[in-house]
Write a protein that holds these residues in place. Sequence first.
Motif, PDB file in Angstrom:
ATOM      1  N   GLY A 176       0.859  -1.176   0.000  1.00  0.00           N
ATOM      2  CA  GLY A 176       0.000   0.000   0.000  1.00  0.00           C
ATOM      3  C   GLY A 176       0.892   1.221   0.000  1.00  0.00           C
ATOM      4  N   GLN A 177       0.298   2.387   0.086  1.00  0.00           N
ATOM      5  CA  GLN A 177       1.054   3.634   0.005  1.00  0.00           C
ATOM      6  C   GLN A 177       0.753   4.486   1.231  1.00  0.00           C
ATOM      7  OE1 GLN A 177       3.186   4.544  -2.299  1.00  0.00           O
ATOM      8  NE2 GLN A 177       2.838   2.993  -3.892  1.00  0.00           N
ATOM      9  N   PRO A 178       1.716   5.329   1.615  1.00  0.00           N
ATOM     10  CA  PRO A 178       1.451   6.220   2.750  1.00  0.00           C
ATOM     11  C   PRO A 178       0.420   7.294   2.399  1.00  0.00           C
ATOM     12  CG  PRO A 178       3.726   6.480   1.966  1.00  0.00           C
ATOM     13  CD  PRO A 178       3.083   5.446   1.101  1.00  0.00           C
ATOM     14  N   GLY A 179      -0.232   7.812   3.432  1.00  0.00           N
ATOM     15  CA  GLY A 179      -1.296   8.806   3.279  1.00  0.00           C
ATOM     16  C   GLY A 179      -0.825  10.112   2.672  1.00  0.00           C
ATOM     17  N   LEU A 180      -1.775  10.970   2.388  1.00  0.00           N
ATOM     18  CA  LEU A 180      -1.511  12.200   1.638  1.00  0.00           C
ATOM     19  C   LEU A 180      -1.483  13.428   2.533  1.00  0.00           C
ATOM     20  CD1 LEU A 180      -3.803  11.443  -1.381  1.00  0.00           C
ATOM     21  CD2 LEU A 180      -1.360  11.963  -1.534  1.00  0.00           C
ATOM     22  N   HIS A 181      -0.559  14.318   2.211  1.00  0.00           N
ATOM     23  CA  HIS A 181      -0.512  15.636   2.835  1.00  0.00           C
ATOM     24  C   HIS A 181      -1.418  16.595   2.086  1.00  0.00           C
ATOM     25  CE1 HIS A 181       2.649  15.556   5.852  1.00  0.00           C
ATOM     26  NE2 HIS A 181       3.370  14.784   5.073  1.00  0.00           N
ATOM     27  N   MET A 182      -1.915  17.597   2.804  1.00  0.00           N
ATOM     28  CA  MET A 182      -2.688  18.637   2.117  1.00  0.00           C
ATOM     29  C   MET A 182      -1.803  19.402   1.136  1.00  0.00           C
ATOM     30  SD  MET A 182      -5.264  19.901   5.100  1.00  0.00           S
ATOM     31  CE  MET A 182      -6.242  20.960   4.042  1.00  0.00           C
ATOM     32  N   CYS A 216      -2.813   2.446   3.860  1.00  0.00           N
ATOM     33  CA  CYS A 216      -4.037   1.942   3.238  1.00  0.00           C
ATOM     34  C   CYS A 216      -4.317   2.528   1.860  1.00  0.00           C
ATOM     35  CB  CYS A 216      -5.230   2.126   4.185  1.00  0.00           C
ATOM     36  SG  CYS A 216      -5.598   3.832   4.532  1.00  0.00           S
ATOM     37  N   ILE A 217      -3.561   3.528   1.427  1.00  0.00           N
ATOM     38  CA  ILE A 217      -3.752   4.014   0.048  1.00  0.00           C
ATOM     39  C   ILE A 217      -3.335   2.904  -0.910  1.00  0.00           C
ATOM     40  CG2 ILE A 217      -2.766   5.567  -1.689  1.00  0.00           C
ATOM     41  CD1 ILE A 217      -3.113   7.837   0.065  1.00  0.00           C
ATOM     42  N   GLN A 218      -4.221   2.572  -1.850  1.00  0.00           N
ATOM     43  CA  GLN A 218      -3.984   1.502  -2.827  1.00  0.00           C
ATOM     44  C   GLN A 218      -3.613   0.166  -2.169  1.00  0.00           C
ATOM     45  OE1 GLN A 218      -2.214   4.826  -5.382  1.00  0.00           O
ATOM     46  NE2 GLN A 218      -1.620   2.968  -6.466  1.00  0.00           N
ATOM     47  N   SER A 219      -4.147  -0.040  -0.990  1.00  0.00           N
ATOM     48  CA  SER A 219      -3.864  -1.317  -0.318  1.00  0.00           C
ATOM     49  C   SER A 219      -4.288  -2.453  -1.234  1.00  0.00           C
ATOM     50  CB  SER A 219      -4.611  -1.378   1.013  1.00  0.00           C
ATOM     51  OG  SER A 219      -5.982  -1.120   0.826  1.00  0.00           O
ATOM     52  N   HIS A 220      -3.405  -3.408  -1.448  1.00  0.00           N
ATOM     53  CA  HIS A 220      -3.721  -4.497  -2.371  1.00  0.00           C
ATOM     54  C   HIS A 220      -3.385  -5.858  -1.792  1.00  0.00           C
ATOM     55  CE1 HIS A 220       0.187  -2.752  -3.425  1.00  0.00           C
ATOM     56  NE2 HIS A 220       0.575  -3.936  -3.835  1.00  0.00           N
ATOM     57  N   GLU A 221      -3.376  -5.907  -0.486  1.00  0.00           N
ATOM     58  CA  GLU A 221      -3.428  -7.207   0.198  1.00  0.00           C
ATOM     59  C   GLU A 221      -4.126  -6.960   1.518  1.00  0.00           C
ATOM     60  OE1 GLU A 221       0.778  -7.552   2.676  1.00  0.00           O
ATOM     61  OE2 GLU A 221       0.520  -8.729   0.846  1.00  0.00           O
ATOM     62  N   PRO A 222      -4.638  -8.006   2.156  1.00  0.00           N
ATOM     63  CA  PRO A 222      -5.361  -7.753   3.414  1.00  0.00           C
ATOM     64  C   PRO A 222      -4.473  -7.032   4.425  1.00  0.00           C
ATOM     65  CG  PRO A 222      -5.735 -10.000   2.661  1.00  0.00           C
ATOM     66  CD  PRO A 222      -4.649  -9.425   1.783  1.00  0.00           C
ATOM     67  N   MET A 223      -5.055  -6.081   5.112  1.00  0.00           N
ATOM     68  CA  MET A 223      -4.327  -5.311   6.127  1.00  0.00           C
ATOM     69  C   MET A 223      -5.226  -5.108   7.334  1.00  0.00           C
ATOM     70  SD  MET A 223      -2.497  -2.239   4.042  1.00  0.00           S
ATOM     71  CE  MET A 223      -1.224  -2.547   2.820  1.00  0.00           C
ATOM     72  N   GLY A 224      -4.614  -4.930   8.478  1.00  0.00           N
ATOM     73  CA  GLY A 224      -5.371  -4.588   9.676  1.00  0.00           C
ATOM     74  C   GLY A 224      -6.203  -5.756  10.186  1.00  0.00           C
ATOM     75  N   LEU A 225      -7.475  -5.494  10.441  1.00  0.00           N
ATOM     76  CA  LEU A 225      -8.325  -6.472  11.126  1.00  0.00           C
ATOM     77  C   LEU A 225      -8.317  -7.871  10.507  1.00  0.00           C
ATOM     78  CD1 LEU A 225     -11.463  -4.470  12.300  1.00  0.00           C
ATOM     79  CD2 LEU A 225      -9.909  -5.825  13.712  1.00  0.00           C
ATOM     80  N   PRO A 226      -8.462  -8.018   9.174  1.00  0.00           N
ATOM     81  CA  PRO A 226      -8.474  -9.383   8.639  1.00  0.00           C
ATOM     82  C   PRO A 226      -7.161 -10.127   8.904  1.00  0.00           C
ATOM     83  CG  PRO A 226      -8.469  -7.744   6.858  1.00  0.00           C
ATOM     84  CD  PRO A 226      -8.715  -7.007   8.132  1.00  0.00           C
ATOM     85  N   VAL A 227      -6.062  -9.406   8.985  1.00  0.00           N
ATOM     86  CA  VAL A 227      -4.771 -10.045   9.281  1.00  0.00           C
ATOM     87  C   VAL A 227      -4.680 -10.373  10.771  1.00  0.00           C
ATOM     88  CG1 VAL A 227      -2.267  -9.754   9.227  1.00  0.00           C
ATOM     89  CG2 VAL A 227      -3.701  -8.780   7.389  1.00  0.00           C
ATOM     90  N   TRP A 228      -5.028  -9.397  11.601  1.00  0.00           N
ATOM     91  CA  TRP A 228      -4.924  -9.595  13.055  1.00  0.00           C
ATOM     92  C   TRP A 228      -5.807 -10.742  13.539  1.00  0.00           C
ATOM     93  CZ3 TRP A 228      -6.290  -3.747  13.996  1.00  0.00           C
ATOM     94  CH2 TRP A 228      -5.253  -2.938  13.488  1.00  0.00           C
ATOM     95  N   THR A 229      -6.909 -10.974  12.841  1.00  0.00           N
ATOM     96  CA  THR A 229      -7.863 -11.988  13.315  1.00  0.00           C
ATOM     97  C   THR A 229      -7.872 -13.218  12.416  1.00  0.00           C
ATOM     98  OG1 THR A 229      -9.677 -11.002  12.051  1.00  0.00           O
ATOM     99  CG2 THR A 229      -9.385 -10.219  14.309  1.00  0.00           C
TER     100      THR A 229
END
Lengths: 661, 661
Positions: free
Chosen positions: B107-113, B580-593
């Motif tokens: 995935g990619q890091p979030g965006l600045h204004m 989570c930008i352009q996340s293209h594999e499971p991340m966060g909750l689905p991985v943790w659980t």
Amino acid sequence: MTADTPHPLDPLSAIEIKQVVSIVQKARGDDDTHYIFSSVSLLEPPKDQVLAYLGWNTPSSSSSISNTIEREAKVVLLDRLSSKIHELVVSLTKGAITRWDHPMVKGQPGLHMDEMDEAQHHIRVSQRVIDECAKLGISDMSMVYADTWTVSRHKTKNNMRLSQVLLYLRTSKNDNMYAHPLDFYPIYDFNSCKVIDIEYAQPPDSEHTVRDVPMMNRQYLPEQIGAKNLRQDIKPIHITQPDGVSFKFTGRDLNWQKWGIQIGFNYREGLVLYNIRYKDGNDTRPLIYRLSLAEMVVPYGHPSKIFNRKMALDVGEFNVGAMTNSLQMNCDCVGSIHYLDAVVCDMHGVPRTIANAICVHEEDVGILQKHTDPRGHGSYSTRSRRLVISQIITAANYDYGMYYYFYQDGTIQYEIKATGELNTHALSKDESPHPYGTQISPQLNGQHHQHHFCMRIDPMVDGTANSVAQVDLVPSDLPTGHPGNDFGNGFYLTTTIFDDTDSAKTMADASKGRTWKIINEAKLNPYSHEPVGYTLVSPHTPPLLPKPDSLVAQRATFATKTLWVTPYVDDQLYPAGFYCIQSHEPMGLPVWTKENQSVRNKDVVLYFTFGLNHVVRVEDFPIMPVESCGFTLRPNGFFAGNPAIDVPPINYLEKASCHIG
Amino acid sequence: MTADTPHPLDPLSAIEIKQVVSIVQKARGDDDTHYIFSSVSLLEPPKDQVLAYLGWNTPSSSSSISNTIEREAKVVLLDRLSSKIHELVVSLTKGAITRWDHPMVKGQPGLHMDEMDEAQHHIRVSQRVIDECAKLGISDMSMVYADTWTVSRHKTKNNMRLSQVLLYLRTSKNDNMYAHPLDFYPIYDFNSCKVIDIEYAQPPDSEHTVRDVPMMNRQYLPEQIGAKNLRQDIKPIHITQPDGVSFKFTGRDLNWQKWGIQIGFNYREGLVLYNIRYKDGNDTRPLIYRLSLAEMVVPYGHPSKIFNRKMALDVGEFNVGAMTNSLQMNCDCVGSIHYLDAVVCDMHGVPRTIANAICVHEEDVGILQKHTDPRGHGSYSTRSRRLVISQIITAANYDYGMYYYFYQDGTIQYEIKATGELNTHALSKDESPHPYGTQISPQLNGQHHQHHFCMRIDPMVDGTANSVAQVDLVPSDLPTGHPGNDFGNGFYLTTTIFDDTDSAKTMADASKGRTWKIINEAKLNPYSHEPVGYTLVSPHTPPLLPKPDSLVAQRATFATKTLWVTPYVDDQLYPAGFYCIQSHEPMGLPVWTKENQSVRNKDVVLYFTFGLNHVVRVEDFPIMPVESCGFTLRPNGFFAGNPAIDVPPINYLEKASCHIG
């Protein structure tokens, strides 16, 4: 208008009640003492006459009617000796009784507060009650208090007007009696004023054992908490309107911002709002002809005897209007308050004025709309103001605040705040209240229950010919990867206009984000090209948990569906029937909709039930913090855009740079 | 504490950010210009250290730790040339970088204004964009504005940080640009700062035709409405606290009534509340360790290209904290306001202070509890006061007000008010937006969408060992007429304690009045004899309408369930992943659980998703009136009774007979 020429929808004044009662008393003659005035209230004129009076001319009405609307009262007399009901129409215009009927009904008329006071007196002197109290060690009957619940329906004695009495003990003058319920239940007849039986709350197939009285005191009044134990750190908040309020009354017709509302009241429903309209540019557009809480039911889940009859229909059985509190400034409402009194009558036909029964005021309720342009074009923020029209009622243990809200963006909202006392019962030592209740104090059971409130909404969205649609949001039928739903995100709106009363009987469905829409199919929005309409939405629509064939479902059939739509018929007002005490045949909605009828492009009425599940918490005792529920009517394609863009932001008004307005 | 010794949970100050950036810049050396500081923020100390610091000693912690908590920053650097990510830990205590990782992420890091501002600049000078604009008759590129939405996921280019750009035209300086969307979509790479493609919103299997720009102006700013067209009849409401506020700060720790709350903030989640506790008699009882809006997703239902990628994860993609507005007195909040500033940093690591980012104030919110004794024993009525901690953010077109409320009766509430502008698209002449949207202005489409907000609730109900139960209200199994359900009214409570992460993945169910309860099984309520607990309840829990295998469900899996419960793990904070930008594999909750784990009698974390369906109304334009949703945490058997009975009624306090307090 003047006091001499009331608006056709004005409630009867005390003077008018006296006139009506005097006319009836003269006609009735000698056998006076057996009769009580069950109700004396305005007989609302036929709708077509009122519409003409209001200037909403319909094909079937003409403006000439407006000068000839008769002022009439509906009177219900109850002969307590014979249990016979008399229904009278008294014309104040003619000074005469114009109808006198003897209806055969399968239910009983509602209860007066003075009948309940009378009942407490007779119960206290009943030898059977005194004997039962003695067994529990209670000798001072002045400390025993009676909440006269109804029996719901009686297997053999529906010709009597019965209460199953819930008794409580006070251990001192202002003691919280709900901490001390007695576990025997006098059956009292309101007509003969006698205790006819004692019943017990035994489970099926078991002998009753009268439980001891829970004796732990649980107080909440400040003098009982003690001054030094009260919070000392709450600094005052002052809410003031130095330039006065923004609304204006003409008689009982209220104008605020672009809203117009006629405020009615009766002993049964309490607040009734009529002729709700909104000024859109140069046009005043009608929205609702009549809006009220028409019925409610509070079923308890415990299946044991006594408890299984607890299903108060507070509007029709106990008369919400008559139970209205006198409101106290800066306690019940804060700010610049305009109060209206209400007039009801007691069982002898004597008018009783409830001072400050209705509170009208404005509230600041946070941001109305806001947008910040992240590219430095500034920030726009507008405060939201609402008009509040409210009353608070006390139904034995429970207290309900009832609030109509009108917002600047065309939204109408109704909120009920439930507070007061739990209805409590005794537990034996080591008896568990589960799974039907919570032990809230030693040997004290707070039973789980539901509150279902049925609003009667008589709309006139740009006229009386309206339709009602069900609006759902549903996932696409196409699987993910299908060219028509490549990423699987597809979901869309479905709108089903109800053709008839059968198809309109519908349930809430949160899984589809279900809402309903009241529309005028003859008028299209200039942008959406859809019929102008208002969306009806509530997040508080629990299903009736008792069975579809339960006694609750038979007596309060309205609560088995979230929505019903009926063609308008004069005098169809009460969804569980007019004589709903001990109702033992279908009444109201199930009767009106027995035959399927068209409700499309017609003058229609909606019955919408919302409410809440009350799973009792220990924290609901010794007094319940408010729990709230309600519904909203939001313009949806009614206007050509947000009607509140003319509300000035505070920072745009120089003179008001520090305060709202 | 002093400015020199921040609380371990205090956000980094501007000075601290400068120190961190300086340390990193020194270490980084020459290739400076390729790097941006994606984020610089507090690395929260391990929970056991903080618990010890706070005095909530746990077996694994000791109070000696409290003196040795290291002050650390987490820094994410993005090499815009190589698209590589560097994760650093910088110890402010040691003045040194203590970790430097090169994580491989999908995935990619979030965006600045400022990245988005930069993007607008590059898009305006792109020849391909200029050419497309020329075809639409637009030559002045300074009137073209870019909202840089992300591409959600890209079939081949997930190594780039891409935007699908939504373009709008302004017809004058402060024109409402959302009335004029352009119907072509530049694909922009934030790292190379180049437009790499132009895409079109065609339906499947069809050629694209670029729709004309809708040209009808739709304004809402007061200077555009015109002073004479603004409402003139809103009289001021003044809300004042002449004796000051009832709360007190110690650093960022807030005390109000019996509540204690530590106020945190970061660039991503915005407000984070820590160490929420309530004073119960002489005990201060812990309730919540950490509470924040951890993620959100806004899926749109239209299945056509471009539109089917609209699923903003605003917290992780756009950084809610960094998008926080500076609040304006008496516009966004009224009354006696205490503001806190917030500090974020730009992509060059320069601190940016958002003045008045957080608003803290008190509100009167109607009756708290009331009971009238119908037998003349008087009326008791108490006003409810709440403490509000809020921020307002702007995410391109949308604005969200985010409000934490604390009530005197132990209730915690969170509300999100959605307002601002609709995301709009062009329609061809005679093209219908149905069933995926509403035409809100000629040739202007407002598409239906959902908002799902995921709260991360890290509880400590009387300690960190907690369990979570699902609580349903269900009808009796016994038919009407059965001795155990004679009248058919029977319904009862079922409580199911979750043993593991799998069973805890649950959906809202309004038909059962489903709530959840966070409990401490080691501690029983003295009256109910049940574990002490708090009920989690929301009436706003629409299901995710996109398919279970949709791209939305893959990237924002949290929204496929109303509730998830996980065992606590340091650094597990973001349910849709950190990058989570352009996340293209499971991340966060689905991985943790992924592996089933015990969550009973453990330190647990809840992820609770609530939200709303936004079926677009004509009235939502040109600016949306607030629509609201939220959830509530209510004490349920946590206290031995209503904890607010010590709130004095107004009419009991002589000095305050006319005003609250």
